[in-house]
Write an enzyme that holds these catalytic residues in place. Structure first.
Site, short mmCIF file in Angstrom:
data_model
loop_
_atom_site.label_atom_id
_atom_site.label_comp_id
_atom_site.label_asym_id
_atom_site.label_seq_id
_atom_site.Cartn_x
_atom_site.Cartn_y
_atom_site.Cartn_z
N PHE A 116 0.76 -1.28 -0.26
CA PHE A 116 0.04 0.04 -0.10
C PHE A 116 0.91 1.15 -0.08
O PHE A 116 0.35 2.16 -0.44
CB PHE A 116 -0.85 -0.08 1.41
CG PHE A 116 -0.45 0.37 2.53
CD1 PHE A 116 -0.69 1.66 3.19
CD2 PHE A 116 0.45 -0.30 3.21
CE1 PHE A 116 -0.25 2.08 4.19
CE2 PHE A 116 0.91 0.17 4.54
CZ PHE A 116 0.52 1.42 4.91
N LYS A 117 2.03 1.12 0.40
CA LYS A 117 2.92 2.15 0.29
C LYS A 117 3.30 2.82 -0.83
O LYS A 117 3.54 4.04 -0.94
CB LYS A 117 4.14 1.96 1.38
CG LYS A 117 3.79 1.70 2.86
CD LYS A 117 4.72 1.47 3.68
CE LYS A 117 4.40 1.20 5.14
NZ LYS A 117 5.31 0.64 6.07
N ASP A 118 3.06 2.03 -1.73
CA ASP A 118 3.19 2.59 -3.19
C ASP A 118 2.43 3.85 -3.57
O ASP A 118 2.94 4.59 -4.55
CB ASP A 118 3.07 1.30 -4.39
CG ASP A 118 3.99 0.15 -4.20
OD1 ASP A 118 5.07 0.60 -3.66
OD2 ASP A 118 3.73 -0.88 -4.62
#
Length: 475
Positions: free
Chosen positions: A112-114
């Site tokens: 999700f950090k993308d």
């Protein structure tokens, strides 16, 4: 929109100033000086927007057009999401027994950090190109942040990135996603320590104001406001996907379950709630349960040690973004935050004032999941849906399976899925299931790797100072 430190000891900065910062000079974290409030008409308008369009609307509220014109901000966000594998960028899977899983992991590194880092990387590059400036990014990672941060800036001539990862405490795939990036501007250190220990030299360097200024040092950890800002969109998208109607009065509540480590994502949820989104937030943690104890008992205190769990990216004892949540719920009381955080820094133990604890427990629910709970959730989800959860997503699913009665009573629930199960084949095997690993991940095992080691007996902060200074002198 200006940004101020949670501890009140520095002047206000604009979005550019917050973007290029790590911790504020007084040790606090930057937050907006005011949180915009949205009315029903705005929520109804936004309910028809795609995820990228929601990110744009959120960013328009927090970034002055004098800094980045709206048309350019939209271009940067579109560019950020151009490499995502899913046409909608994020995707909601509707599974049996009301289990709604919001897949936030369709970016390059399957995490999700993308989402937030791809946008933050574009914002960073926009300002750097305008000012012909070089910066050094310093990042500590418990698993996914490092690879996402590297992908956001790899190959850029005006950025060097230093990433510290804990030896043996990330999955093999997570480590390879960092060490196989052979770029002149990428510097990866494998540290003989845990995630919280890695944070210590990072804090030390950011506390040295002269060093930060001379080396243009900044962070892409979730201490960076830009990451929190983008993540606010997760909650609006989840709400609009799961709410049964926007016509009733009051608007229906949707419960959103958030796998929680450093607390950046749940902070974004608290801000979305403050903006007027009718959501009930659940902080779901693994056996490193400081946030659960804070919500339940007002006990923000360290345990004896960090426990290694299947949900390794959440193996964190000092969730620094809790400071942002406490500041928000205290009515932006910077004096109180300074007092509480200084006490915590010294004693590593803090009992929240009664009034503040009451506000926290009204805003958040929480739960803690053991490794056995994680495995059981993964198994049940597969048996009922033929759907593989990563161990972090399974922490949220554990909460769902433990609270089916409340879901059946009519309140929709959405579980945020921060990573793909493909990154955690060992956990999938421990659950008695068969990993599904895409070729982009399989190929990592055949690639050249590069990293440097930081041993226990070394002065980590000094090693980093020397390496960062050497890189900066090339400019």
């Amino acid at each position: 929109m200006e940004y101020i430190s949670t501890r009140g000891g520095t002047g206000a900065v604009d979005f550019e100033g917050a973007l290029f910062s790590g911790y504020a000079a007084d040790g606090g974290l930057f937050m907006p000086s005011c949180i915009p409030s949205l009315d029903r008409a705005t929520l109804q308008q936004w309910s028809h927007l795609s995820y990228p369009e929601l990110v744009k609307e959120i960013c328009f509220l927090f970034v002055k057009p004098e800094l980045i014109p709206r048309s350019m901000l939209a271009v940067l966000i579109d560019r950020a999401f151009s490499k995502f594998r899913h046409k909608d960028v994020v995707h909601l899977s509707r599974l049996k027994d009301g289990l709604n899983v919001l897949e936030l992991w369709h970016g390059v590194t399957y995490a999700f950090k993308d989402l937030s880092l791809s946008c933050t990387g574009q914002f960073l590059q926009y300002f750097l190109e305008k000012k012909q400036k070089h910066v050094t990014v310093l990042v500590g990672t418990s698993g996914d942040t490092g690879s996402s941060a590297i992908e956001s800036v790899r190959g850029q001539k005006n950025v060097d990135i230093f990433v510290l990862l804990p030896r043996g405490l990330c999955t093999h795939i997570q480590e390879l996603q960092m060490t196989t990036v052979i770029e002149d501007n990428v510097h990866v250190f494998v540290v003989h320590g845990n995630s919280d220990e890695i944070d210590e030299p990072i804090k030390e360097l950011f506390a040295d104001v002269d060093f930060v200024r001379k080396n243009n040092l900044m962070s892409l950890n979730s201490i960076n406001w830009s990451r929190i800002m983008v993540q606010i969109a997760h909650y609006f998208y989840a709400y609009f996907q799961c709410t049964p109607t926007l016509e009733s009065t009051p608007l229906p509540v949707v419960e959103i379950v958030v796998p929680t480590g450093g607390g950046g994502n749940i902070t974004a949820g608290c801000i979305a709630q403050k903006m007027g989104l009718p959501i009930q937030l659940v902080a779901a943690v693994n056996s490193n349960d400081i946030i659960h104890r804070t919500v339940k008992d007002g006990d923000f205190s360290l345990s004896d040690h960090v426990k290694a769990t299947l949900a390794s990216a959440m193996d964190i004892q000092e969730p620094y973004n809790v400071e942002r949540i406490l500041w928000l719920l205290s009515g932006s009381d910077s004096h109180l935050m300074k007092t509480l955080m200084e006490q915590f820094t010294v004693s590593k133990s803090l009992k929240l004032p009664e009034d503040l604890h009451r506000k926290v427990s009204e805003t958040l629910r929480s739960c803690s999941a053991s490794d056995e709970d994680i495995l059981q959730a993964m198994q049940r989800c597969w048996e009922e849906n033929h759907y593989l959860l990563c161990p972090h997503s399974a922490v949220a699913a554990h909460y769902h399976y433990s609270h089916l009665d409340s879901c059946a009573s009519g309140t929709p629930r959405c579980c945020l899925a921060p990573a793909s199960a493909a990154k955690f084949p060992d956990a999938v095997l421990r659950a008695g299931l068969v990993p599904e690993i895409p070729p982009e991940i399989t190929v990592l095992t055949t690639m050249e790797t590069r990293s440097a080691a930081l041993q226990r007996d070394e002065d980590w902060a000094q090693v980093l100072r020397d390496r960062i200074t050497a890189v900066e002198q090339l400019w």
